[in-house]
Design a protein around this motif. Structure first.
Motif, PDB file in Angstrom:
ATOM      1  N   MET A 282      57.423 119.184  59.930  1.00  0.00           N
ATOM      2  CA  MET A 282      57.485 120.609  60.282  1.00  0.00           C
ATOM      3  C   MET A 282      56.289 120.950  61.163  1.00  0.00           C
ATOM      4  O   MET A 282      55.259 120.285  61.090  1.00  0.00           O
ATOM      5  CB  MET A 282      57.447 121.490  59.023  1.00  0.00           C
ATOM      6  CG  MET A 282      58.626 121.359  58.094  1.00  0.00           C
ATOM      7  SD  MET A 282      58.505 122.490  56.660  1.00  0.00           S
ATOM      8  CE  MET A 282      57.097 121.755  55.783  1.00  0.00           C
ATOM      9  N   PRO A 283      56.398 121.991  61.999  1.00  0.00           N
ATOM     10  CA  PRO A 283      55.254 122.417  62.810  1.00  0.00           C
ATOM     11  C   PRO A 283      54.208 123.139  61.955  1.00  0.00           C
ATOM     12  O   PRO A 283      54.481 123.537  60.823  1.00  0.00           O
ATOM     13  CB  PRO A 283      55.887 123.381  63.819  1.00  0.00           C
ATOM     14  CG  PRO A 283      57.071 123.941  63.089  1.00  0.00           C
ATOM     15  CD  PRO A 283      57.593 122.808  62.240  1.00  0.00           C
ATOM     16  N   ILE A 284      53.021 123.279  62.509  1.00  0.00           N
ATOM     17  CA  ILE A 284      51.896 124.015  61.922  1.00  0.00           C
ATOM     18  C   ILE A 284      51.340 123.315  60.684  1.00  0.00           C
ATOM     19  O   ILE A 284      50.178 122.931  60.646  1.00  0.00           O
ATOM     20  CB  ILE A 284      52.249 125.477  61.591  1.00  0.00           C
ATOM     21  CG1 ILE A 284      52.786 126.187  62.839  1.00  0.00           C
ATOM     22  CG2 ILE A 284      51.022 126.224  61.034  1.00  0.00           C
ATOM     23  CD1 ILE A 284      53.255 127.601  62.599  1.00  0.00           C
ATOM     24  N   MET A 285      52.157 123.149  59.643  1.00  0.00           N
ATOM     25  CA  MET A 285      51.762 122.391  58.455  1.00  0.00           C
ATOM     26  C   MET A 285      52.972 121.596  57.971  1.00  0.00           C
ATOM     27  O   MET A 285      54.009 122.176  57.665  1.00  0.00           O
ATOM     28  CB  MET A 285      51.264 123.319  57.343  1.00  0.00           C
ATOM     29  CG  MET A 285      50.927 122.591  56.048  1.00  0.00           C
ATOM     30  SD  MET A 285      50.416 123.696  54.692  1.00  0.00           S
ATOM     31  CE  MET A 285      48.724 124.059  55.190  1.00  0.00           C
ATOM     32  N   ASP A 286      52.836 120.258  57.934  1.00  0.00           N
ATOM     33  CA  ASP A 286      53.983 119.445  57.530  1.00  0.00           C
ATOM     34  C   ASP A 286      54.064 119.326  56.005  1.00  0.00           C
ATOM     35  O   ASP A 286      53.248 119.878  55.272  1.00  0.00           O
ATOM     36  CB  ASP A 286      53.954 118.070  58.206  1.00  0.00           C
ATOM     37  CG  ASP A 286      52.769 117.200  57.764  1.00  0.00           C
ATOM     38  OD1 ASP A 286      52.234 117.407  56.646  1.00  0.00           O
ATOM     39  OD2 ASP A 286      52.391 116.291  58.533  1.00  0.00           O
ATOM     40  N   GLY A 287      55.076 118.571  55.539  1.00  0.00           N
ATOM     41  CA  GLY A 287      55.313 118.453  54.106  1.00  0.00           C
ATOM     42  C   GLY A 287      54.197 117.759  53.371  1.00  0.00           C
ATOM     43  O   GLY A 287      53.855 118.130  52.238  1.00  0.00           O
ATOM     44  N   TYR A 288      53.603 116.716  53.984  1.00  0.00           N
ATOM     45  CA  TYR A 288      52.481 116.023  53.357  1.00  0.00           C
ATOM     46  C   TYR A 288      51.312 116.978  53.135  1.00  0.00           C
ATOM     47  O   TYR A 288      50.698 117.006  52.068  1.00  0.00           O
ATOM     48  CB  TYR A 288      52.007 114.860  54.240  1.00  0.00           C
ATOM     49  CG  TYR A 288      52.900 113.640  54.237  1.00  0.00           C
ATOM     50  CD1 TYR A 288      53.654 113.297  53.117  1.00  0.00           C
ATOM     51  CD2 TYR A 288      52.971 112.818  55.358  1.00  0.00           C
ATOM     52  CE1 TYR A 288      54.468 112.168  53.127  1.00  0.00           C
ATOM     53  CE2 TYR A 288      53.785 111.687  55.375  1.00  0.00           C
ATOM     54  CZ  TYR A 288      54.529 111.369  54.253  1.00  0.00           C
ATOM     55  OH  TYR A 288      55.324 110.246  54.262  1.00  0.00           O
ATOM     56  N   GLU A 289      51.004 117.756  54.182  1.00  0.00           N
ATOM     57  CA  GLU A 289      49.866 118.688  54.097  1.00  0.00           C
ATOM     58  C   GLU A 289      50.125 119.772  53.058  1.00  0.00           C
ATOM     59  O   GLU A 289      49.221 120.153  52.300  1.00  0.00           O
ATOM     60  CB  GLU A 289      49.608 119.309  55.474  1.00  0.00           C
ATOM     61  CG  GLU A 289      49.112 118.323  56.511  1.00  0.00           C
ATOM     62  CD  GLU A 289      49.103 118.906  57.915  1.00  0.00           C
ATOM     63  OE1 GLU A 289      48.149 118.613  58.656  1.00  0.00           O
ATOM     64  OE2 GLU A 289      50.044 119.640  58.274  1.00  0.00           O
ATOM     65  N   LEU A 290      51.361 120.279  53.014  1.00  0.00           N
ATOM     66  CA  LEU A 290      51.711 121.301  52.024  1.00  0.00           C
ATOM     67  C   LEU A 290      51.608 120.732  50.608  1.00  0.00           C
ATOM     68  O   LEU A 290      51.045 121.369  49.717  1.00  0.00           O
ATOM     69  CB  LEU A 290      53.126 121.820  52.277  1.00  0.00           C
ATOM     70  CG  LEU A 290      53.687 122.798  51.240  1.00  0.00           C
ATOM     71  CD1 LEU A 290      52.824 124.051  51.144  1.00  0.00           C
ATOM     72  CD2 LEU A 290      55.133 123.174  51.575  1.00  0.00           C
ATOM     73  N   CYS A 291      52.144 119.530  50.419  1.00  0.00           N
ATOM     74  CA  CYS A 291      52.109 118.903  49.100  1.00  0.00           C
ATOM     75  C   CYS A 291      50.663 118.682  48.653  1.00  0.00           C
ATOM     76  O   CYS A 291      50.315 118.957  47.500  1.00  0.00           O
ATOM     77  CB  CYS A 291      52.862 117.575  49.140  1.00  0.00           C
ATOM     78  SG  CYS A 291      53.118 116.833  47.518  1.00  0.00           S
ATOM     79  N   THR A 292      49.832 118.199  49.562  1.00  0.00           N
ATOM     80  CA  THR A 292      48.419 117.980  49.230  1.00  0.00           C
ATOM     81  C   THR A 292      47.723 119.284  48.862  1.00  0.00           C
ATOM     82  O   THR A 292      46.966 119.352  47.892  1.00  0.00           O
ATOM     83  CB  THR A 292      47.685 117.329  50.421  1.00  0.00           C
ATOM     84  OG1 THR A 292      48.294 116.065  50.703  1.00  0.00           O
ATOM     85  CG2 THR A 292      46.217 117.115  50.107  1.00  0.00           C
ATOM     86  N   ALA A 293      47.990 120.328  49.637  1.00  0.00           N
ATOM     87  CA  ALA A 293      47.364 121.632  49.372  1.00  0.00           C
ATOM     88  C   ALA A 293      47.758 122.160  47.994  1.00  0.00           C
ATOM     89  O   ALA A 293      46.942 122.745  47.285  1.00  0.00           O
ATOM     90  CB  ALA A 293      47.761 122.634  50.453  1.00  0.00           C
TER      91      ALA A 293
ATOM     92  N   SER B   5      48.884 123.333  41.046  1.00  0.00           N
ATOM     93  CA  SER B   5      49.229 121.918  40.884  1.00  0.00           C
ATOM     94  C   SER B   5      50.374 121.688  39.899  1.00  0.00           C
ATOM     95  O   SER B   5      51.002 120.630  39.897  1.00  0.00           O
ATOM     96  CB  SER B   5      47.997 121.128  40.438  1.00  0.00           C
ATOM     97  OG  SER B   5      47.496 121.624  39.196  1.00  0.00           O
ATOM     98  N   HIS B   6      50.651 122.690  39.049  1.00  0.00           N
ATOM     99  CA  HIS B   6      51.734 122.541  38.071  1.00  0.00           C
ATOM    100  C   HIS B   6      53.124 122.713  38.693  1.00  0.00           C
ATOM    101  O   HIS B   6      54.123 122.398  38.053  1.00  0.00           O
ATOM    102  CB  HIS B   6      51.573 123.574  36.963  1.00  0.00           C
ATOM    103  CG  HIS B   6      51.605 124.988  37.456  1.00  0.00           C
ATOM    104  ND1 HIS B   6      50.482 125.622  37.972  1.00  0.00           N
ATOM    105  CD2 HIS B   6      52.612 125.900  37.555  1.00  0.00           C
ATOM    106  CE1 HIS B   6      50.802 126.836  38.343  1.00  0.00           C
ATOM    107  NE2 HIS B   6      52.097 127.033  38.103  1.00  0.00           N
TER     108      HIS B   6
END
Length: 267
Positions: free
Chosen positions: A62-73, A81-82
């Motif tokens: 995805m643009p701006i923030m991808d799935g990896y970045e969202l999941c990490t955040a 985190s829950h």
């Protein structure tokens, strides 16, 4: 952002930059859940920081923030985190699956996928979340130790439980004190406890006291007035009323029941 209202407890955020896929997933889920649609990870994260969310379904690219970045955040922040996280991706290599799970995703689904399979994954993850809440069910005796394989959420609850137990005789035991010791704001602590245990912080304090009382009644032979004093109840009658309300049985009846159970197990 499009909200779809449905009379259910679960709110699901879907993040995907392909509008057709976003609509396809939402149309399938909104009969059972309240669905929030976002077109990138940053939009999803901004929403999650403002409103309670029960589960996230996110595309990888995805643009701006991808799935990896969202999941990490999400998974690196104790406040969120829950929340179960399902990663969707067109990548079907084993390495991409491993990376998705290493970033903290709870499930990894390849495109194209069966809507029925996605529904089953969502249902399973939400059930697992409810099973963690059973840690604070209404059956004495008190809690067991968390094992070495415990999740971050279980460790959070264990830390909170220990903090309550260590301070339960103190008049200063309150939500503000717990928030300060857990390095959280009061609203953040409230949301986290509510999400994990389905209890308010004050309810959690009370039930932890009462489960400890059940443990003391069972294993240590304390008198009712001694337990009331030890656990911070104002009077023995106040303790007795709370115990009976929680467990449906008075402390004295509980002692008799435990003795009978112990006797029958030896026979």
């Amino acid at each position: 952002m499009i909200n779809s209202m449905h009379p259910t407890e679960a709110t699901i955020v879907i993040a995907d930059d392909h509008q057709e896929i976003l609509d396809f997933i939402a149309d399938d889920l909104e009969e059972q859940y309240r669905v929030i649609k976002m077109t990138n990870g940053q939009e999803a994260l901004d929403y999650i920081k403002l409103y309670p969310v029960d589960l996230i379904v996110s595309d990888l690219i995805m643009p701006i923030m991808d799935g990896y970045e969202l999941c990490t955040a999400i998974k690196d922040d104790l406040q969120y985190s829950h929340i179960p996280f399902i990663m969707l991706t067109a990548k079907n290599s084993l390495q991409s699956k491993i990376e998705g799970l290493e970033f903290g995703a709870d499930a990894y689904i390849e495109k194209p996928f069966s809507p029925t399979f996605l529904q089953a994954q969502i249902s399973s993850l939400l059930r697992n979340r409810k099973s963690l809440r059973a840690h604070y069910d209404a059956t004495p005796p008190a809690q067991s130790d968390v094992d070495a394989e415990a999740t971050g959420d279980q460790l959070f609850l264990q830390k909170l439980n220990t903090l309550i137990l260590e301070n339960m005789s103190e008049q200063t035991l309150c939500v503000d004190m717990l928030a300060e010791r857990m390095c959280m704001s009061r609203p953040t602590l409230y949301r986290k406890i509510k999400a994990l245990s389905d209890l308010s912080p004050n309810e959690l304090i009370n039930i932890t006291r009462l489960k400890k009382a059940a443990q003391l009644l069972t294993n240590h032979g304390y008198k009712v007035y001694e337990i009331a004093n030890k656990l911070g109840f104002s009077t023995p009658s106040h303790f007795t009323r709370n115990f009976q309300k929680q467990f449906g049985i008075s402390p004295k009846e509980f002692i008799i029941k435990m003795k009978k159970n112990a006797s029958s197990s030896h026979n």
